[in-house]
Structures are given as structure tokens and as C-alpha cells.
Design an enzyme around this catalytic site. Structure first.
Site, PDB file in Angstrom:
ATOM      1  N   TYR A  95     -15.504  47.474  12.234  1.00 14.26           N
ATOM      2  CA  TYR A  95     -16.402  46.423  12.711  1.00 14.26           C
ATOM      3  C   TYR A  95     -15.651  45.295  13.384  1.00 14.26           C
ATOM      4  O   TYR A  95     -14.592  44.894  12.921  1.00 14.26           O
ATOM      5  CB  TYR A  95     -17.210  45.850  11.547  1.00 14.26           C
ATOM      6  CG  TYR A  95     -18.678  46.206  11.631  1.00 14.26           C
ATOM      7  CD1 TYR A  95     -19.487  45.610  12.576  1.00 14.26           C
ATOM      8  CD2 TYR A  95     -19.239  47.147  10.783  1.00 14.26           C
ATOM      9  CE1 TYR A  95     -20.836  45.937  12.672  1.00 14.26           C
ATOM     10  CE2 TYR A  95     -20.583  47.482  10.870  1.00 14.26           C
ATOM     11  CZ  TYR A  95     -21.375  46.872  11.817  1.00 14.26           C
ATOM     12  OH  TYR A  95     -22.692  47.202  11.912  1.00 14.26           O
ATOM     13  N   ASP A  96     -16.224  44.776  14.443  1.00 10.89           N
ATOM     14  CA  ASP A  96     -15.665  43.621  15.138  1.00 10.89           C
ATOM     15  C   ASP A  96     -16.602  42.434  14.969  1.00 10.89           C
ATOM     16  O   ASP A  96     -17.785  42.521  15.334  1.00 10.89           O
ATOM     17  CB  ASP A  96     -15.498  43.921  16.634  1.00 10.89           C
ATOM     18  CG  ASP A  96     -14.429  44.978  16.896  1.00 10.89           C
ATOM     19  OD1 ASP A  96     -14.549  46.083  16.334  1.00 10.89           O
ATOM     20  OD2 ASP A  96     -13.492  44.687  17.641  1.00 10.89           O
ATOM     21  N   ASP A 101     -14.759  40.818   3.276  1.00  5.63           N
ATOM     22  CA  ASP A 101     -13.676  40.957   4.245  1.00  5.63           C
ATOM     23  C   ASP A 101     -12.699  39.796   4.285  1.00  5.63           C
ATOM     24  O   ASP A 101     -11.502  39.996   4.512  1.00  5.63           O
ATOM     25  CB  ASP A 101     -14.262  41.113   5.658  1.00  5.63           C
ATOM     26  CG  ASP A 101     -14.820  42.506   5.874  1.00  5.63           C
ATOM     27  OD1 ASP A 101     -14.557  43.382   5.050  1.00  5.63           O
ATOM     28  OD2 ASP A 101     -15.525  42.701   6.878  1.00  5.63           O
ATOM     29  N   ALA A 102     -13.195  38.578   4.118  1.00 10.70           N
ATOM     30  CA  ALA A 102     -12.283  37.436   4.240  1.00 10.70           C
ATOM     31  C   ALA A 102     -11.289  37.450   3.086  1.00 10.70           C
ATOM     32  O   ALA A 102     -10.080  37.337   3.286  1.00 10.70           O
ATOM     33  CB  ALA A 102     -13.072  36.127   4.267  1.00 10.70           C
TER      34      ALA A 102
END
Lengths: 732, 732
Positions: B461-462, B371-372
């Protein structure tokens, strides 16, 4: 020898007692014993503590009912602990009991003999409570007597003399006797003098001896160690290294005196005092503006009949216990859809606390404490400090305990109960969206929990136990460690004087080594998920690798469910590279989707005991051989190290019970979880340790049909209080 | 096809975008780009969110300086992120840069090119700041251009075209293009129709494809998946199972269309909506009285020049970053004895977030997000919700980020900063004592901490990231998960329809399987304990067993120190049964006792990646092969999965760098720690997950000469605020 000015305490699983005060103030002083009709509950401890006298009572709107008059309290719930009146009655029954007529025994333990589980489960508020019984462990002529007493009939119902190894929990009297015996021993004066001290300068403590074979069998012994109390209340930092006295508690005799450390200096007193004094130099930091958890409408929980707690969707019975400290029972959560009360756990408490030290020397090898069974977590739980141990919105509960002469005393403010808001979200989701007509979605819900807390000061170490209840059905159990290290004297005051630093261990102050040690807390968790009959399921995450041709992936994880049929299947060693989830499910209660209703135990950071299984301390604490065990419910299997732990040989442990390999599928089962810490001390632990915590969780898994707090309301500004600084506020 | 009413978003490491709004409101709309002299910072997000319009501004005494005008802001610190003005300048420089004259590239990333570490360390407040440079990753003709631009000289200083595998972080434009391409694809209509829908009923998202060999090389691709948004904002719960479109992002072409799931029903919309509406039925529980963290004198921290945070004994630089989310730099703690500022860490941030799903099917195998590096944790961090994501006493910080056309935009309120008091004690000790003349000792100190927080909503997603600073020198880093599951459609609506339940995976709602997955967050921790040159020491607890005759004990643990000479020595897999402590020490800075000054990394609950090391997702995320690594500081080794992660082959990971086995003793080193979660979903995770958290700590070990908060003042009643309920308060 001036005993009255000696410091004698109750420390680290070995207790140190102020002798002078003891006779003047304590509940064991016959002058202060509660009489049945007296107006004093014989508070052992003064409260609030003198150093914090300006503290005013906690909540803005006090909970009803207000603190009860303990002398007139009666039990309202089958699980309520013995009342002051009931304790008096037991003592009176025992006084006229034939075998004790000529010699009243020492009452090592007296507590409620809980009714059978089925009776308790069948009971409803308003029903008459089942007949009250007491379970007493008494010591007479070196024999442990186990008695059950019916309070209604006034009769001793059962009376058994223990034939296994081990003695009952120590009493304060035992500790006092041992220390008194030791400090009167003539040779002690020479040991003190060799270090430039007199006996009057000493504080002596009485650690338990463990059990290391036949030499010390057949008698109750305590080890007595002494420290210099000169110039500091924190004598723990000033050991007379190498001095060990072994005392026969019942014969009041020093059976062994050893002093091999006369050449080892006593560590200095500089910077050992941890007390707050208004003139103290503050730490080098900017001051912090006052901050507080505020609830101006008061707490949202109620405590009925002294012990029944109701909050949000939770209901449970909460009671102090002289051995376990804090016991939660009949933990029930309301179904998020139907509102129905559903059982989660029948009973949960810390069953044993094992603390082995890692030093083979004569003054150290025996240090392998079992605090709950040797000294009692409730017995050592002093009053919590308002605003510092617990927040302003806390409610406090007293313990009613029993001293060796069978008289009740009050352990005041030993439990606190409070709602916590720590600034976190219970759930959240954000995104840009057009589905809602251009409105952005930013949903979050503040997380508010309920915490039940106690802190046992077992001598030098402070263990805080938290049971935290979340509205999403999760229960988090946390153990926090603070207090003092046990330090070992050394001739060295700098590591550069040492060739092999690994041999010495970590220097935490001049001439003081912080001895490496472990802590293991084993919890008894009698899970009753939607009823007593549950099944333990290990959901193992297994790597699938034979996937060639089917997918570009070479591997993935698949959960495989293993139902534990017998106890063998449920002995679990956690492994990072062989992970599982651990479910306790009710195979008869299916969700609408056909998933069994369950709770899982979720480990957090943990540590395992690495001692040799045949090493006596590990043999006695074999309940730490696994992190998880499941046993069939058995009324008598409450204490993981055995009912009579003191000097026991390990013949009555969870490990022994579990070897029977009983059936556990679809039965009433008990889950045992052990939380561990390795502690390699460092200078920051001197002279008092910043709190270290570890926890585990009990978490619903297909227990609710869906997220039980989906429809919770967010917090709006207008919900919150209007606050102004106190007029007199100083900066923290 | 009516694109304007389709829901196109930016989710789970694959982004979904509101197309209509996109062109009307977003910063990528040329009409809304910030001009250098404009008066609007082009806020991407409206704030406060409409559903919480009654929220009033946070602290009673607002921090100085108040929120800055981003357009006029200038950098004051060498580490300050690029300002709005600087971003404009970079764009202007690039616009007239020869290679881009005819075709302005897509700006995939633009951020501060931080000065050399030695320059930063040499800089002091008041010094002129080193020349400002930008690092740009631009995409042109399928090539990744890496450029550094000197803002003072206005020159492109370096310009390199990447020759390795992998593409830069996606932009919102990439995502929009992919989704637009997919939803215009004619065959989609039939797939929708087969399920009783039209394309206008769909929300489509664009997950990254991972990398699975040559088929998908040489072009940037995205997978597009669609969901029904009928009757719910929570389309995630309503997949069109089996439908996968593979899109060439740059050619705007569907290169593969697959729909194998026409027979699988779309899960229903019932109970999927998570939004708060005043008329919502509340959960079945007693209401909770309002509770709040109150600080009527305001926070005790200051934020200087927008980024420099000072609180208690801490000082650090805090900045938003489009890729890493939240970066802390130059973390310094004041010595508890001398007040001297001492370095702890040069820089800390989440370097990569790896999320492999555990399903081999065509629509699932590729789900192995990073994700990053693929989507950006800052890019997906939406405004935090006051009073619910962060408490009332929070301070908020905006991010200034860059869109694909090189224009700045404001990610508002993406970080919050607040002091926390959660009702716990920082240290405590209680005992009865005579040493103090009969006064009882009950000492406890309330624990107050400082939290810096952000929450990335990477699609469904959080991820909430907390950096929590304690006055005892400890830093706790916590990652909390909430948001939505990725669910898989199935014909089954009850587990009893399935023979082999392990084969199917957990049913979380009718026709919806919660697919098992992992999360791994790898932190880059450039420790500079008392200066850059540090040494990694593994303190292994080893069982000593050859003790016969020397002691009645058969075993004990001894800590053995192993100094890591090279990277090989510092690749650590955690093991419960082979425990160690992990110290980063400064071998040149000794405590007064001769202990090296150090910090240790303290793991909490954790999970390891079990995928095959040769499996493509694991190859690309090989930084998760160990929980701890130590590398020598290297300016270019910031991103554990590589600088260009998208579709990378794993040729630039931490694992690759570490294989060089460089010397790390007494060098400037970087510690990498990976926090992991296994997630086996259950019904409680539907339709939004209660928060799950895990953490690790950086903890002083012989860094301070003693407990640094020994002399802290307790809290007294008169310190605390006077609060009354708000007039309008309703019950939560």
C-alpha cells in the site's frame, strides 16, 4: 422617490435589479430585444468586466470552432438548447396562438422539450435531428400554462393549465415589479427616516416567501427587504432589520408592511467593500510569485457544434440551462481495453437547491429558498472571471436564455471548461526490488482531469458547480459556496453584552449576526450504465460476530448485497456506523469475471436536513429527507421539488413520487443524491466568505476489466513547456 | 536454496527485502556505513530512478539554501531532527555505555528527544539551542530499553526497561532475518513444488502478527507469506494461498508452518506489471497535451536551516520522522490585520495507521496492521517521483534516519513542498449593481496553496500524506491511498461458479479475491490556538420544535455550545443526524466582538471502525473507537497505539489514557482526529489502485477579525508566464 437611484437587485434566491440600467441596457428593454435578423445577441452582461480590462483572450491555440455567432447558430444535436432563431420562432408562434392573441402572457420559462430518450439514444451524428420542440411555462391571469410547441409545424401541440399548487420560476420582471412596488410604498419613507436614511439610500431585494398556509395562497407574493447601500457596494451587510414588505407581484400591491426594528442600528459600512482597487492595502503576508496552469499546445479537448465535448476517454454533451445551470448529457467513456464507447449517464444536473435559514422571527422564518425552481441557477449565473474563477487554459461557453417577453438573451461566459493538473498522482507505487534485476520501482502517474464549471450568484450567495472527469472513469461533482452571508441586525456589538449567547447566534461584525442556515443541493443523475436498464444495489458492510472457535478474531466485516426491488428499498440515510456502498449496476452486462458492470455513488462530507418533516419548508423540500433515492425513469420527474416550485405546497416532490413505491429492478432508473452543508457563520465569513466546498463521486465499480489507466505514460521533463516570467509581471 | 535470487521485500506493514542487494548496497552493510568524517551520506536509494533518468532538476530559481551536505549539517532549531553527526555521536556514546559494552543492542529507533515544550516555545531564532538529546529504543535479550542520551555531556541520562506489553518498531534487519529464516525452512520447498515452483521463484514478505492471546507472547514473531514473482514485478497479485510461516525473529526459528492451500491455483501474471516501458500500449483514449504548474520566478516559499518553512502568511517547522513520516511543528499564521505571528498548532503528525483485514481464515485473521508503530511511515517513505508524485515546481527534502546498528542513512527526496494552483477561486462574488455607478461587480480571487507531501510505501500500500496550507488560514490534511491490494487466492475464476457470492468476497482477477479491509489514520494535533491553553467546545446543532404560536415555522436549528470539562466530554462519534462543529478555542483571547479565537476541525468523508471492542485488533487500536478525542498535553502521549505497538495488548492506547478522564478545560490540550476508509475492492483496483483520497480540515473560527484575504489581489494576464512548448515535447 427617486427610483432611478435606488439599488434594486436580484439576490439570494430573490433578485435585486438595477432599475435604471434595467431599462437602458437589459434584454427586457424593448429597444434592445434581439430581432431575428439583428446583428446583436443582446448580451445582458458586458465582458470582460471593467475592473479587469487588461485580460487578454485565453488559450494560446484557441479551440475550434471559435465562439459562434449566436444569431446564425442552428441545433446540430437533439439535445442542443434552443437557439436564438428558435426562440424567436416560438415567440412568433405564441404571438399568433389564439388564446394569447389578446394578451401575450409572461414567459416564465422556455426551453427545449427534449425528444424522447429512445429517440435521442437512437440518434447518431450525421442523422437528421428529431423535430425540435419547445416547452414553455407561461403565466396569464394568475394561471400557469404549460405548452409544448412544435417548431417544424409551428403548432402548439399541448396546452395544459396547471391545477396543482405552485407557480413557475420567477422572471426578472417579477422581481423588478415587486421591488418597484415596495419602494413606492409610502410607509417605507418613515422606516428609512427612522434610521437616518432616505429611500434613495436603500437597496431592496425580493426573497421568495416560501409557503406557510392559506394566508398567502391564491396570489404570487414576494417579500421585500431593504438594506443601506450608503458607502458600500456590499449592502447585504447593512440590513434594515425588522422591515418586511409582502408584495402581491401581479397586483403590484403591498399586502403587508411590517417594521419592528426601528431601534436596531444598521451595521456599519467599515470593511464591507470587497472590490479590488489598485490602491488596496494587501493582506499581511509575503507575496506569492506568479503561478499558472500552462498548456502551451492548447487544451486537449474539443467542443463540436457548440456542445459536444470530447476529451481523453470521455465524451459528453454540455449545455447551459436557465433553471438547472449546467446540464451534462449522454456521458460516455471509452473502454480501456477495446476503445468502445460505453454509456455511463444519460443526464446529470442539479435539480434543486434548498436553503433554510434557522431563525423564527417575522423577518426570517420564511427564508427557505429553492433556488433552482424559484430563481434559476442558470438565470443567476453571471460571466466567470478569467484567471480567477477559471484558469488561463479555460474555454468559455455562453448560455442562450429567454426573458419574460419571450425574447432571447445571451448569458455570456457562463460555463468554463478546462484541464486541471493540481500536482497529484493518479496512481503510484514504490518499492525496493530485486525482481527487476536490482532496479528500483518508483512508478507514479500525474493526474490530469477535465473540469466543467459554472457559478450561480443567487443574490448574496455564490454557488460554483464543478463536474470533473478523470481518466480512470471517475466523475467528481463539487459544489463550492462563497459570496455573502445574510446577516441580521442586532443592538449588540459584543458578545459580552449577551447573557445567553446561544439564543442570539454568532456575531460576525458589530450589530450583525450571521444567521445559521443549511444548503442542500439535490442532483438528478439519470444513470445508464452500459444501457438504460440498471439495478440499484446496496452493498452493506455487516459485522460478523459469531466466529468463536473458527478464528482468533472476534469480528470482521462482510459486504452483503441487497438488490433494490422497489423505491422503498432505495431510500437511503447515510450512517457512519451502518456503512454501505451504493452501486448502480447493469445486471445484463457482466465483466469477464462475472461481476456486473457498475458505477457507485461515493458520498463525501455531507449534512442532513433536520427540520421537522411536517414543517412547511421541509414538506416542500422533502427530497432532502434522504441522501439517496432511486426512481424509475419518468420523463416528467426532473425537478425534485416539483415543476412549479414557487409557493408550492410540496405536492409534487421526489418524496411524493417515491411513495408510489414503483419497481426499479433492471429498469431505466434515476439516482438522486443530496449534498448538504450546515453553516454556522463566523467572523471569517464577513464580509465575503472564503470558499467552502463539498463533493461526491460517481466511480466505476467492475465497469472496467482492470485499472483503466495502468498503461498511462508518466510525465517527463521534455514534455513540459519552457516558460519565462512575463515582462510586465508584478507579484501577486 | 538460492537466497540471492529470492525476492525478499518490505511490504504492507511487513517488509520485503532484496537480500542480495541488501548486503551489497544497503546502509546496514557495514562496508557502507557512514563514518563521521566520510563524504557520503550513505544514500539508501538511488535517485533519480533509472526509468526517469532524463529528469532535470526542478525549480527555475532554486531555493536557498541548496540541498545541504548532510554530513556537515548542524541543528539550528530546537526541533531539528538528529543530524548525521549527532547520530554518530549517540552510537559512540552507546558503544561505550557499560550495559552495552559486551553486546551492542539492536537500535530499533533513535530520534531527537525534543526539549520540553516550554523551552521550545521560549526559544527564538538566534538563541543558542537547548542541549540536544536523543531518545533511543534498543532491543537486547528480548527486552526493550528506553534511553535518553545527552549529546553535550555524552551521558546516558535515563535508562528504563519496558515492563508493559509490546515491542519496538521493527527494523529492516528484523524483517530480513524473518524472511531468511522462513525461506530456509525445508518444508517450504514442498509447498513451492506443489504449485510447480521452486523457492527461487518466490518473493516472501513478513507481515506483523498482531496479538491474539498468550500463544504468541514472550517472543517477537513475524508471519511470513510467499508469492510467485515469476514473470512480474507485481508478485502481490500472485499469492501462495494458505501458506503461513510463523517465525521467531530473535531465535531465527520457524515456530509454525501451515500450508492449507496446495489446491488453490496461483493467480496468473497477465496484466499485473505496472511498470512504464516505452513500448507499452497506451490506454484507449485521446492523448492529453502537456500541462504543467508553472512558476517561472520560482517558488515563493523559503526553507531556512533545512526545516523552517515560510510562505505567504504561514511559518512552520517541517521534518521527516522515521516513525511518523512527516511532522509539522510550531505552525504559526500571520494576523491579517496586524501582521503579528499567531500560534495555531504546536505539533501535528499521523500518530498511527490501523489496517484491519476482514477475513477470518488462518492466513488472514491476524492482518490488522499498525503501520506507524510497527514499520514506520518514514522508514517506508521512498523518494518521490518528480513530475508525477509532485509537480515541476516542487522542492525536495531528505530524511536522516537510523539503521539497526545505530548508523545514519539518508532517505532521499522523501518530502516534497510545492505551491499549488488548481484553477479554483479562494472567494468570489458577482452581481449586477448600480451602487457602483453602473459598473458590474465580478470579483474572484485565484486560490494558491502550499502543499507538504510524503508517500509511505508500507509494502503493497502507498499512503500519500498532504498538509495543505491556505492563505485564508485553513489547513487541509489529506491521505491518499494507492498501490496494490492484498489478494487472496481462490479456485474460482468467475463469480458464476459461486452460490453465495457474499461469502466469497469480490473477485478482482482470475483466482484472486480482493479482501475487504479498512484504513484508519489517527492524527495527533497539538493545537495551541494563540497559546497553549485551549478549550474544546462542541457546538451542537439542536432542533428547536416548541415554537407554536411564535412563528409559522415548526422547527429550526440552534447551535448550543458545550464546553468540554474533562476527557469524557470530548470523545466524539460523528453523526449525520446529530451534527456538531468542533472548536478548539482560546478562552483568554477574544476577538473585538467577544468571540473566542478558535480553530475547528472539519471532518470530510469518513468511516468508523465497526469491529467488536473486545476483538484483539480493536483493543490494540482502541484509538479508533471515536473519531475525535481531546487529551491534556502529556509529553509521553504521542503514539495513539502506544510507544511499543508491536504485539502490544492495547494497554497503552489513547483510549486507556483518556479513561483517566482528566480535566481539559483551559489547558494545554491535544486534539486527535481519525480519518477512515472502508475498502471493498473491485476490478479497477487490479493490479494497482487508482488513488482514493479523504481529508479533514483545521479551519479558523473567529480567529481572524474578518475574512483574512479580503484585500488579496486578483490575477491579471500580465502576471502570468510566457510559455512555449518544449522543443522535444511529445504528447502525454
Amino acid at each position: 422617490m427617486e427610483i432611478s437611484s435606488s439599488a434594486l437587485r436580484l439576490p439570494f434566491l430573490f433578485l435585486l435589479v438595477p432599475l435604471l440600467l434595467f431599462f437602458l441596457l437589459s434584454p427586457w428593454n424593448p429597444l434592445h430585444n434581439l430581432s431575428g435578423g439583428g446583428d446583436s445577441a443582446g448580451r445582458r452582461t458586458q465582458f470582460p468586466p471593467k475592473s479587469l480590462t487588461s485580460i487578454s483572450p485565453p488559450p494560446a491555440e484557441p479551440l475550434s470552432p471559435p465562439p459562434r455567432n449566436h444569431n446564425s447558430a442552428t441545433a446540430r444535436n437533439p439535445l442542443d438548447p434552443l437557439t436564438v432563431g428558435e426562440i424567436h420562432r416560438v415567440r412568433s408562434i405564441l404571438s399568433s396562438y389564439q388564446p394569447f392573441l389578446h394578451h401575450f402572457p409572461s414567459i416564465q420559462s422556455m426551453s427545449l422539450d427534449e425528444p424522447d430518450k429512445s429517440r435521442v439514444l437512437g440518434w447518431k451524428s450525421g442523422d437528421p435531428i428529431p423535430s425540435r420542440k419547445a416547452f414553455v411555462i407561461a403565466l396569464l391571469d394568475n394561471q400557469s400554462h404549460l405548452l409544448t410547441i412544435d417548431l417544424d409545424s409551428g403548432r402548439v401541440e399541448t396546452h395544459e393549465i396547471s391545477s396543482g399548487s405552485g407557480y413557475p420560476m420567477l422572471t426578472m420582471e417579477d422581481v423588478v415589479a415587486a421591488v418597484q412596488t415596495a419602494v413606492s410604498y409610502p410607509e417605507l419613507e418613515a422606516s428609512a427616516a427612522a434610521r437616518g436614511l432616505s429611500v434613495a439610500n436603500l437597496s431592496c431585494i425580493s426573497p421568495s416567501p416560501g409557503w406557510f398556509g392559506p394566508d398567502e395562497e391564491g396570489k404570487r407574493i414576494l417579500k421585500v427587504l431593504c438594506f443601506s447601500k450608503q458607502g458600500t457596494p456590499n449592502f447585504y451587510m447593512r440590513p434594515l432589520e425588522g422591515l418586511v414588505m409582502t408584495v402581491d407581484v401581479d397586483r403590484r400591491e403591498v399586502v403587508q408592511f411590517s417594521d419592528t426594528g426601528k431601534g436596531i442600528p444598521i451595521p456599519g459600512r467599515a470593511n464591507t467593500d470587497y472590490r479590488f482597487r489598485p490602491g488596496n492595502k494587501p493582506p499581511e503576508m509575503e507575496r506569492i510569485n506568479p503561478i499558472s496552469m500552462e498548456q502551451p499546445r492548447g487544451p486537449s479537448f474539443t467542443v463540436t457544434d457548440g456542445h459536444l465535448v470530447k476529451w481523453a476517454n470521455w465524451e459528453f454533451h454540455l449545455k447551459p440551462d436557465q433553471r438547472a445551470g449546467l446540464v451534462v448529457s449522454r456521458v460516455v467513456v471509452r473502454d480501456s481495453e477495446t476503445g468502445a464507447a460505453r454509456s455511463v449517464m444519460y443526464k446529470g444536473f442539479p435539480s434543486e437547491l434548498f436553503v433554510p435559514y434557522m431563525d423564527a422571527d417575522e423577518g426570517w422564518y420564511f427564508k427557505s429558498y429553492m433556488d433552482a425552481g424559484e430563481f434559476g441557477l442558470g438565470a443567476t449565473a453571471m460571466p466567470l472571471v478569467p484567471l480567477n474563477d477559471c484558469p488561463r487554459n479555460a474555454y468559455y461557453m455562453d448560455g442562450i436564455f429567454v426573458s419574460a417577453d419571450g425574447q432571447p438573451f445571451v448569458q455570456s461566459n457562463m460555463i468554463c471548461l478546462f484541464e486541471r493538473y493540481a500536482g497529484d498522482a493518479a496512481w503510484r507505487h514504490s518499492e525496493l526490488t530485486v525482481s527487476s534485476g536490482g532496479q528500483e520501482l518508483r512508478e507514479a502517474r500525474a493526474k490530469v482531469t477535465l473540469v466543467a464549471r459554472m457559478a450561480a450568484s443567487v443574490g448574496n450567495y455564490d454557488y460554483t458547480f464543478d463536474w470533473e472527469f478523470q481518466t480512470d472513469g471517475l466523475i467528481k461533482i463539487t459544489v463550492s459556496l462563497s459570496g455573502m452571508l445574510m446577516v441580521k441586525g442586532t443592538v449588540h456589538d459584543n458578545m459580552n453584552q449577551v447573557q445567553n449567547q446561544d439564543e442570539m447566534g454568532p456575531l460576525v461584525s458589530e450589530n450583525a449576526i450571521g444567521v445559521v442556515h443549511d444548503h442542500f443541493i439535490t442532483f438528478h443523475l439519470d444513470m445508464d450504465v452500459d444501457g438504460p436498464n440498471n439495478t440499484f444495489v446496496k452493498v452493506n458492510l455487516v459485522k460478523e460476530e459469531n466466529v468463536e472457535g473458527k478464528t482468533p478474531r472476534k469480528s470482521y466485516l462482510k459486504p452483503k448485497r441487497h438488490v433494490a426491488k422497489t423505491e422503498d428499498d432505495a431510500r437511503i440515510k447515510l450512517s457512519l456506523y451502518d456503512p454501505s456502498e451504493f452501486h448502480v449496476v447493469n445486471p445484463s452486462r457482466m465483466s469477464r469475471l462475472g461481476n456486473p458492470s457498475g458505477y457507485k455513488v461515493v458520498p463525501g462530507g455531507n449534512a442532513a436536513s433536520l427540520l421537522d418533516h411536517s414543517d412547511p419548508p421541509q414538506l416542500r423540500s422533502a427530497f432532502t429527507n434522504n441522501q439517496i433515492w432511486v426512481t424509475p425513469y419518468n420523463r416528467s420527474e426532473l425537478w425534485a421539488g416539483g415543476l412549479l416550485v414557487y409557493q408550492s405546497h410540496g405536492d409534487d416532490t421526489l418524496d411524493v413520487w417515491s411513495q408510489r413505491n414503483r419497481a426499479i429492478e433492471d429498469r431505466d432508473v434515476v439516482l438522486w443524491y443530496t449534498l448538504g452543508f450546515h453553516h454556522v457563520p463566523c467572523q471569517e465569513d464577513f464580509p465575503v466568505m472564503p470558499t467552502v466546498a463539498a463533493s461526491f463521486q460517481l466511480k466505476p465499480v467492475n465497469f472496467f476489466e482492470r485499472n483503466p489507466i495502468l498503461t498511462a505514460r508518466p510525465v517527463f521533463e521534455e514534455d513540459l513547456p519552457v516558460c519565462r516570467p512575463s515582462e510586465s509581471a508584478s507579484i501577486i
